[in-house]
Design a protein around this motif. Structure first.
Motif, PDB file in Angstrom:
ATOM      1  N   HIS A  66       0.840  -1.187   0.000  1.00  9.34           N
ATOM      2  CA  HIS A  66       0.000   0.000   0.000  1.00  9.34           C
ATOM      3  C   HIS A  66       0.882   1.245   0.000  1.00  9.34           C
ATOM      4  O   HIS A  66       0.586   2.246  -0.610  1.00  9.34           O
ATOM      5  CB  HIS A  66      -0.868  -0.012   1.259  1.00  9.34           C
ATOM      6  N   PHE A  67       2.004   1.113   0.729  1.00  5.37           N
ATOM      7  CA  PHE A  67       2.989   2.179   0.816  1.00  5.37           C
ATOM      8  C   PHE A  67       3.559   2.535  -0.542  1.00  5.37           C
ATOM      9  O   PHE A  67       3.880   3.665  -0.821  1.00  5.37           O
ATOM     10  CB  PHE A  67       4.133   1.699   1.708  1.00  5.37           C
ATOM     11  N   GLU A  68       3.727   1.507  -1.363  1.00  2.00           N
ATOM     12  CA  GLU A  68       4.395   1.721  -2.635  1.00  2.00           C
ATOM     13  C   GLU A  68       3.401   1.901  -3.778  1.00  2.00           C
ATOM     14  O   GLU A  68       3.659   1.497  -4.900  1.00  2.00           O
ATOM     15  CB  GLU A  68       5.332   0.544  -2.929  1.00  2.00           C
ATOM     16  N   GLN A  69       2.246   2.466  -3.454  1.00  2.00           N
ATOM     17  CA  GLN A  69       1.243   2.784  -4.456  1.00  2.00           C
ATOM     18  C   GLN A  69       1.879   3.377  -5.717  1.00  2.00           C
ATOM     19  O   GLN A  69       2.772   4.201  -5.627  1.00  2.00           O
ATOM     20  CB  GLN A  69       0.361   3.871  -3.841  1.00  2.00           C
ATOM     21  N   GLU A  70       1.410   2.939  -6.853  1.00  2.00           N
ATOM     22  CA  GLU A  70       1.956   3.482  -8.095  1.00  2.00           C
ATOM     23  C   GLU A  70       1.503   4.904  -8.312  1.00  2.00           C
ATOM     24  O   GLU A  70       0.342   5.242  -8.108  1.00  2.00           O
ATOM     25  CB  GLU A  70       1.504   2.616  -9.279  1.00  2.00           C
ATOM     26  N   VAL A  71       2.427   5.732  -8.708  1.00  2.00           N
ATOM     27  CA  VAL A  71       2.093   7.121  -8.939  1.00  2.00           C
ATOM     28  C   VAL A  71       2.611   7.514 -10.315  1.00  2.00           C
ATOM     29  O   VAL A  71       3.725   7.181 -10.676  1.00  2.00           O
ATOM     30  CB  VAL A  71       2.756   8.016  -7.859  1.00  2.00           C
ATOM     31  N   SER A  72       1.778   8.219 -11.071  1.00  2.00           N
ATOM     32  CA  SER A  72       2.214   8.602 -12.414  1.00  2.00           C
ATOM     33  C   SER A  72       3.036   9.891 -12.346  1.00  2.00           C
ATOM     34  O   SER A  72       2.885  10.690 -11.431  1.00  2.00           O
ATOM     35  CB  SER A  72       1.007   8.803 -13.325  1.00  2.00           C
ATOM     36  N   GLU A  73       3.900  10.067 -13.335  1.00  2.00           N
ATOM     37  CA  GLU A  73       4.787  11.231 -13.400  1.00  2.00           C
ATOM     38  C   GLU A  73       4.035  12.557 -13.274  1.00  2.00           C
ATOM     39  O   GLU A  73       4.470  13.463 -12.585  1.00  2.00           O
ATOM     40  CB  GLU A  73       5.553  11.222 -14.728  1.00  2.00           C
ATOM     41  N   GLU A  74       2.867  12.625 -13.964  1.00  2.00           N
ATOM     42  CA  GLU A  74       2.151  13.916 -14.008  1.00  2.00           C
ATOM     43  C   GLU A  74       1.649  14.369 -12.636  1.00  2.00           C
ATOM     44  O   GLU A  74       1.459  15.536 -12.397  1.00  2.00           O
ATOM     45  CB  GLU A  74       0.944  13.864 -14.967  1.00  2.00           C
ATOM     46  N   LEU A  76       3.244  14.152  -9.922  1.00  2.00           N
ATOM     47  CA  LEU A  76       4.322  14.562  -9.021  1.00  2.00           C
ATOM     48  C   LEU A  76       4.512  16.068  -8.956  1.00  2.00           C
ATOM     49  O   LEU A  76       4.460  16.767  -9.960  1.00  2.00           O
ATOM     50  CB  LEU A  76       5.637  13.892  -9.441  1.00  2.00           C
ATOM     51  N   ARG A  77       4.711  16.543  -7.736  1.00  2.00           N
ATOM     52  CA  ARG A  77       4.977  17.954  -7.502  1.00  2.00           C
ATOM     53  C   ARG A  77       6.212  18.066  -6.620  1.00  2.00           C
ATOM     54  O   ARG A  77       6.511  17.153  -5.856  1.00  2.00           O
ATOM     55  CB  ARG A  77       3.811  18.615  -6.754  1.00  2.00           C
ATOM     56  N   GLU A  78       6.878  19.208  -6.711  1.00  2.00           N
ATOM     57  CA  GLU A  78       8.006  19.466  -5.829  1.00  2.00           C
ATOM     58  C   GLU A  78       7.522  19.473  -4.380  1.00  2.00           C
ATOM     59  O   GLU A  78       6.426  19.935  -4.106  1.00  2.00           O
ATOM     60  CB  GLU A  78       8.580  20.838  -6.181  1.00  2.00           C
ATOM     61  N   ARG A  79       8.336  18.933  -3.478  1.00  2.00           N
ATOM     62  CA  ARG A  79       7.956  19.005  -2.074  1.00  2.00           C
ATOM     63  C   ARG A  79       9.097  19.612  -1.269  1.00  2.00           C
ATOM     64  O   ARG A  79      10.259  19.535  -1.683  1.00  2.00           O
ATOM     65  CB  ARG A  79       7.613  17.616  -1.543  1.00  2.00           C
ATOM     66  N   PRO A  80       8.792  20.192  -0.098  1.00  2.00           N
ATOM     67  CA  PRO A  80       9.845  20.803   0.721  1.00  2.00           C
ATOM     68  C   PRO A  80      10.815  19.747   1.245  1.00  2.00           C
ATOM     69  O   PRO A  80      10.414  18.608   1.490  1.00  2.00           O
ATOM     70  CB  PRO A  80       9.066  21.417   1.893  1.00  2.00           C
ATOM     71  N   PRO A 250       0.638  15.056  -4.181  1.00  4.66           N
ATOM     72  CA  PRO A 250      -0.377  15.516  -3.232  1.00  4.66           C
ATOM     73  C   PRO A 250      -1.735  14.852  -3.456  1.00  4.66           C
ATOM     74  O   PRO A 250      -2.574  14.817  -2.564  1.00  4.66           O
ATOM     75  CB  PRO A 250      -0.479  17.018  -3.509  1.00  4.66           C
ATOM     76  N   ALA A 251      -1.932  14.275  -4.662  1.00  2.12           N
ATOM     77  CA  ALA A 251      -3.255  13.745  -4.997  1.00  2.12           C
ATOM     78  C   ALA A 251      -3.548  12.407  -4.320  1.00  2.12           C
ATOM     79  O   ALA A 251      -4.700  12.047  -4.115  1.00  2.12           O
ATOM     80  CB  ALA A 251      -3.369  13.588  -6.512  1.00  2.12           C
ATOM     81  N   ARG A 252      -2.524  11.657  -3.991  1.00  2.00           N
ATOM     82  CA  ARG A 252      -2.769  10.319  -3.445  1.00  2.00           C
ATOM     83  C   ARG A 252      -3.121  10.387  -1.955  1.00  2.00           C
ATOM     84  O   ARG A 252      -3.030  11.428  -1.322  1.00  2.00           O
ATOM     85  CB  ARG A 252      -1.565   9.409  -3.659  1.00  2.00           C
TER      86      ARG A 252
END
Ligand code: GDP
Length: 479
Positions: A66-74, A76-80, A250-252
């Motif tokens: 669950h931790f390694e949920q797939e995330v698409s490139e689009e 992704l956002r910069e994070r602090p 941020p969407a997940r």
């Protein structure tokens, strides 16, 4: 619902052969891949004193996926970046954390009263930086030993009037072992006795070479007391983190790590969570370590109530049924029922899981781990009575040449084996070698708890011989 013998064995943390025997005794002939019906499952579970709960379909391994949920490139956002401040005692870690907080806390409006929740955020040029508020490498490595990777960047504080000290070296080695980039803050520059050149000189011996001298480590002279150099330091943090391209989605649904937690008389279990990916929202069903619940209220580092928290944001939450531990991970679930059953099953299996995860390297299992291709590097921590011996031993150990595996010395030091050495060993899967020194009481206890192998010697060539033979699989078993 049905389960195979193998699946049930896994859930019960038993060997399938043991279950097959038991089934046989109960009059059921079964093979390892045979599907068991509900009655058979209940029979076995009753025999082990485990209650069958049909809802428990997700166990720890599922939680990790669950931790390694797939995330698409689009997405992704910069994070602090998340920053930890480390260094020798009295070199100014706390003063630096305070100084940064006082000058730069993320708040345009006046009257924001900072609250100690274990971490805080500041804003520089419209970009945020998250600081973990517990200075020192002990907390850092304890979390790492629990499997949490939280820190993106380490600031090593060195007092300009004091220079590199034993805990400075420890901090550097802990950061290096975690493969976290380092920025050096040379503090107390306001002092007349400040000698930054000496600090830089001393640090080159530990592989931290300033850019001016051909290296790639950033050094920033500061005075935490007078608030000087803080802006430059923050800018360097942003610069280094840009290179690291820190991203999150941020969407997940949120995942992250517990920074600290305690039981509060009025509010119950209170935990500071660092959201590492996704967005955490009030009302989210959540599993935290083996506690679970629904996020009842969220408070940020300014003591304000918030409804959501994005990547790299620290928030204090209430609503858990139990108090988790620093370094525990958390996962948000779609519904409370699942969260609850996962939480309960995790609580139930936590002890067994912990035990089975602790497959640490020892000289006795080294060869086995090597031949299974699980190990390419043997991490060692070398402690001895005097510095000269430490260096001689480290040099000889690094010369050991056994095909397929490198010896890597991750930390050395003169003096007794301490708890900090053990924590580092646990986090880095290392063996501790003591030459003419012993572990202190705390180190001994920690080593037993963590399953860290300590080898004590009085003759140098014996140390080398032992390690070499273990690497070659020729060590006589010790009784
Ligand atoms: P820590 O143990 O690393 O957290 O160190 P502290 O932040 O508690 O600082 C130790 C002592 O050094 C305190 O008395 C501070 O006031 C002092 N100190 C910290 N930073 C500076 C500085 O930039 N200049 C001077 N002169 N003193 C400092």
């Amino acid at each position: 619902e049905s389960l195979s013998v193998a699946e049930l064995a896994k859930k019960l943390h038993r060997e399938p052969s043991e279950l097959i025997k038991k089934l046989f005794m109960l009059g059921v002939m079964a093979t390892i891949n045979q599907e068991l019906d509900k009655d058979a499952i209940e029979l076995i579970c009753a025999d082990y004193g485990v209650e069958v709960e049909e809802e428990i379909r997700i166990d720890i391994t599922d939680l990790e996926t669950h931790f390694e949920q797939e995330v698409s490139e689009e997405e992704l956002r910069e994070r602090p970046p998340v920053v930890t401040i480390m260094g020798h005692v009295d070199h100014g870690k706390t003063s630096l954390l305070d100084s940064i907080r006082n000058t730069k806390v993320t708040d345009g409006e006046a009257g924001g009263i900072t609250q100690h929740i274990g971490a805080y955020q500041v804003e520089v040029d419209g970009k945020k930086i998250t600081f973990l508020d517990t200075p020192g490498h002990a907390a850092f490595t304890t979390m790492r030993a629990r499997g949490a990777k939280v820190t993106d960047l380490a600031i090593i504080v060195v007092a300009a009037d004091d220079g590199v000290m034993p805990q400075t070296v420890e901090a550097i080695n802990h950061a290096k072992a975690a493969e976290v980039p380092i920025i050096v803050a040379i503090n107390k520059m306001d002092k007349l006795s400040a000698n930054p050149d000496r600090v830089m000189q001393e640090l080159t011996e530990h592989g931290l070479v300033p850019e001016d001298w051909g290296g790639d480590t950033i050094f920033v002279p500061i005075s935490a007391l007078k608030g000087e150099g803080i802006d430059q330091l923050l800018e360097m943090i942003l610069l280094v983190s840009e290179v690291g391209e820190l991203k999150a989605s941020p969407a997940r649904s949120a995942i992250g790590t517990v920074i600290e937690a305690q039981l509060d008389k009025g509010r119950g279990s209170v935990a500071t969570l660092l959201v590492q990916d996704g967005t955490l929202r009030v009302g989210d069903p959540i599993v935290v370590g083996h506690a679970y619940g629904r996020v009842r209220a969220m408070v940020n580092d300014l003591g304000r109530r918030v409804k959501d928290a994005g990547p790299s944001t620290p928030v204090e939450i209430t609503g858990l049924n139990d108090v988790p531990q620093a370094g525990d991970r958390f996962v948000v679930f779609e519904d409370e029922k699942t969260a609850r059953s996962v939480g309960e099953s995790r609580a139930m299996t936590a002890i067994q899981a912990q035990r089975s995860e602790k497959q640490r390297v020892t000289l006795d299992n080294l060869f086995e781990q090597m031949s299974q291709g699980e190990m390419k590097e043997l991490n060692l921590i070398v402690k001895a009575d005097v510095q000269g011996t430490v260096e001689a031993m480290a040099a000889s150990l690094m010369k050991i040449d056994v095909e397929g595996v490198n010896v890597k010395i991750i930390h050395t030091g003169a003096g007794a084996i301490t708890e900090s050495d053990i924590t580092l060993a646990a986090a880095s899967n290392a063996i501790v070698i003591g030459f003419n020194v012993r572990p202190d009481v705390n180190a001994k206890r920690a080593a037993e708890e963590e399953g860290v192998d300590i080898r004590l010697h009085r003759i140098i060539y014996k140390v080398i011989e032992e390690i070499e033979q273990a690497m070659k699989g020729m060590l006589d078993p010790e009784f």
